[in-house]
Design a protein around this motif. Structure first.
Motif, PDB file in Angstrom:
ATOM      1  N   SER A  59      15.757 -16.362 -28.574  1.00 55.24           N
ATOM      2  CA  SER A  59      16.827 -16.561 -29.548  1.00 55.24           C
ATOM      3  C   SER A  59      16.614 -15.590 -30.707  1.00 55.24           C
ATOM      4  N   GLU A  60      17.692 -14.875 -31.067  1.00 60.54           N
ATOM      5  CA  GLU A  60      17.578 -13.897 -32.157  1.00 60.54           C
ATOM      6  C   GLU A  60      18.602 -14.222 -33.237  1.00 60.54           C
ATOM      7  N   PRO A  61      18.187 -14.177 -34.504  1.00 57.43           N
ATOM      8  CA  PRO A  61      19.130 -14.485 -35.593  1.00 57.43           C
ATOM      9  C   PRO A  61      20.387 -13.599 -35.490  1.00 57.43           C
ATOM     10  N   ARG A  62      21.530 -14.249 -35.591  1.00 54.62           N
ATOM     11  CA  ARG A  62      22.844 -13.598 -35.556  1.00 54.62           C
ATOM     12  C   ARG A  62      23.186 -12.907 -34.228  1.00 54.62           C
ATOM     13  N   ARG A  63      22.258 -12.919 -33.256  1.00 56.26           N
ATOM     14  CA  ARG A  63      22.568 -12.290 -31.960  1.00 56.26           C
ATOM     15  C   ARG A  63      22.643 -13.313 -30.839  1.00 56.26           C
ATOM     16  N   GLY A  64      22.274 -14.560 -31.152  1.00 60.74           N
ATOM     17  CA  GLY A  64      22.340 -15.611 -30.140  1.00 60.74           C
ATOM     18  C   GLY A  64      21.136 -15.585 -29.205  1.00 60.74           C
ATOM     19  N   THR A  65      21.283 -16.251 -28.090  1.00 66.32           N
ATOM     20  CA  THR A  65      20.184 -16.365 -27.127  1.00 66.32           C
ATOM     21  C   THR A  65      20.421 -15.407 -25.973  1.00 66.32           C
ATOM     22  N   ARG A  66      19.383 -14.651 -25.631  1.00 68.10           N
ATOM     23  CA  ARG A  66      19.479 -13.692 -24.517  1.00 68.10           C
ATOM     24  C   ARG A  66      18.343 -13.922 -23.536  1.00 68.10           C
ATOM     25  N   VAL A  67      18.553 -13.452 -22.305  1.00 71.74           N
ATOM     26  CA  VAL A  67      17.487 -13.501 -21.297  1.00 71.74           C
ATOM     27  C   VAL A  67      16.351 -12.608 -21.785  1.00 71.74           C
ATOM     28  N   SER A  68      15.128 -13.116 -21.764  1.00 63.05           N
ATOM     29  CA  SER A  68      14.000 -12.340 -22.293  1.00 63.05           C
ATOM     30  C   SER A  68      13.684 -11.140 -21.400  1.00 63.05           C
TER      31      SER A  68
END
Length: 199
Positions: A59-68
């Motif tokens: 999870s990244e601030p302002r970028r949402g959750t992405r596949v690691s």
């Protein structure tokens, strides 16, 4: 009820990430996931948090959750950690082994050998390892091993998907034979060698 929906969402998404059908960097959009599973945002959020806890999403601030991202340099560490922890679990499992545990291990071995595609094989291979280690009755240790299996599986799909062929796993058979003979030293030696063998 929401825990069951969260489980379903987590299982489906984790399998897609492990097999590579959801690639590294892909955005996991809560609204899309909620629509697909006809769920509210609560179980979706819970499933995403579990993906993060297992190292499958970030999870990244302002970028949402992405596949690691998949780090190729980590596979050696994952293998060595699996060797250390799985041998530890198997050693403790032997003290508590029942005939039912050995039957379950044999059934899991046969199911794994019968897998007809890589995704089924990987899931059944993980199940075999879980079955032989579960009698150790050390939940924290088993949870750590589960996370390592997930990491190893992603690397396996990334690197070996096109080379997979159905086969009988002689190491699995030898481990079950050693369990039947109540020979922990042999079982641990085979497991150690098995985990270090590059597939």
């Amino acid at each position: 009820m929401s825990a069951t929906i969260a489980d379903t969402i987590y299982q489906a998404l984790s399998e897609r990430i492990i097999t590579g059908s959801l690639p590294a960097g892909e955005k996991l959009r809560q609204d899309h996931i909620a629509r697909e599973f006809e769920a509210s945002h609560v179980p979706v959020r819970e499933a995403l948090l579990r993906l993060e806890a297992h190292g499958l999403a970030k999870s990244e601030p302002r970028r949402g959750t992405r596949v690691s991202a998949l780090d190729p340099s980590e596979i050696r560490e994952v293998i060595e950690m699996r060797v250390a922890l799985e041998v530890l679990a198997l050693t403790h499992a032997f003290a508590r082994l029942t005939p039912g545990d050995i039957e379950a291990a044999e059934a899991a071995r046969l199911a794994c050998d019968a897998a007809e595609d890589m995704a089924s094989w990987e899931r059944l291979n993980r199940a075999f390892h879980r079955v032989i280690l579960a009698p150790c009755a050390m939940p924290r240790l088993l949870a750590s091993i589960d996370d390592l299996h997930i990491a190893a599986a992603r690397h396996l799909f990334a690197n070996w998907r096109h080379q997979w062929t159905r086969r009988v796993d002689a190491d699995h058979a030898a481990i079950v034979q050693a369990m039947t003979r109540r020979d922990p030293a042999a079982a641990c030696d085979i497991l150690r060698r098995h985990l270090r063998r590059v597939r």
